[in-house]
Enzyme design. Structure first.
Site, PDB file in Angstrom:
ATOM      1  CB  CYS A   1      -1.202  -0.083   1.473  1.00  0.00           C
ATOM      2  SG  CYS A   1      -2.327   1.268   1.341  1.00  0.00           S
TER       3      CYS A   1
ATOM      4  CG  HIS B   1      -5.635  -2.810  -0.922  1.00  0.00           C
ATOM      5  ND1 HIS B   1      -4.663  -3.556  -0.288  1.00  0.00           N
ATOM      6  CD2 HIS B   1      -5.469  -1.191  -1.217  1.00  0.00           C
ATOM      7  CE1 HIS B   1      -3.639  -2.032  -0.298  1.00  0.00           C
ATOM      8  NE2 HIS B   1      -4.468  -1.386  -0.372  1.00  0.00           N
ATOM      9  CD  GLU B   2      -6.453   0.904  -3.929  1.00  0.00           C
ATOM     10  OE1 GLU B   2      -6.644   2.627  -3.394  1.00  0.00           O
ATOM     11  OE2 GLU B   2      -5.458   0.631  -4.143  1.00  0.00           O
TER      12      GLU B   2
ATOM     13  CG  HIS C   1      -7.535   2.679   1.795  1.00  0.00           C
ATOM     14  ND1 HIS C   1      -5.979   3.030   2.705  1.00  0.00           N
ATOM     15  CD2 HIS C   1      -6.476   2.476   0.383  1.00  0.00           C
ATOM     16  CE1 HIS C   1      -5.112   2.604   2.070  1.00  0.00           C
ATOM     17  NE2 HIS C   1      -5.280   1.879   0.653  1.00  0.00           N
TER      18      HIS C   1
HETATM   19 NI    NI Z   1      -3.840   0.944   0.173  1.00  0.00          NI
END
Ligand code: NI
Length: 186
Positions: free
Chosen positions: A97, A139-140, A143
């Site tokens: 990341c 993953h995004e 966030h």
């Molecule tokens: Ni990331």
């Protein structure tokens, strides 16, 4: 549009839940183009608005064909994305990341998902994804809910500095390929 500084683990904006965006938000076009520039400059393949200090539910990503059975997913901007898993199967693979520079670790993710998002024109898109494509989107999306990949790891033993893994592999006569998302699977 400027390249923006990337927030690193520890920043409050990466812990907070990002808020839904209003499609009429006049700052969105400039934010998206700055995010694309920032992602390109950092050689990332995804970036969420909190990573550039903006607590809004905005994500950009792309998937190179080489990591998606030859099918390129061009740069996609997602506003207010929603994810649902398709089935109950999960798989572990390497992730990294831009907000956790240098490190890589193995993270369990749903292997297949359906995701829904709005674009700048207010159109709603529904897509299904498997494998690496599904992993990048998860993953995004995380966030936006204050989650970084180490918080998803179930075995911290794999957390490592990518360049150390690479150097030790080289000493053994092996090659480990690294990219901004971690170790490239064989
Ligand atoms: Ni990331």
């Amino acid at each position: 549009m400027p390249v923006l500084p990337i927030s690193r683990m520890g920043a409050q904006v990466l812990r907070d839940r990002a808020v839904e965006v209003d499609l009429a938000d006049p700052t969105l076009p400039a934010l998206l183009s700055s995010m694309v520039e920032t992602m390109d400059a950092a050689h990332g393949i995804g970036l969420a608005a909190p990573q550039v200090g903006v607590g809004k539910r905005v994500v950009i990503f792309f998937v190179p064909g080489a990591r998606n059975d030859g099918v390129d997913i061009p740069v996609t901007a997602m506003l207010n994305p929603v994810i649902e898993p398709l089935g109950s199967e999960q798989a572990e693979d390497w992730e990294a990341c831009l907000s956790v520079p240098g490190l890589t670790g193995r993270v369990p993710r749903w292997t297949a998902i359906r995701y829904t998002f709005q674009d700048l024109n207010g159109q709603t898109h529904v897509r299904e994804a498997q494998g690496f494509h599904a992993r990048v989107v998860q993953h995004e999306f995380d966030h936006l809910d204050g989650m970084l990949y180490p918080m998803r790891m179930t075995n911290m033993a794999s957390l490592a500095f990518g360049d150390v893994l690479q150097a030790e592999a080289k000493a053994r006569g092996q090659v480990i390929e690294l990219d901004e998302e971690g170790i490239v699977p064989e």
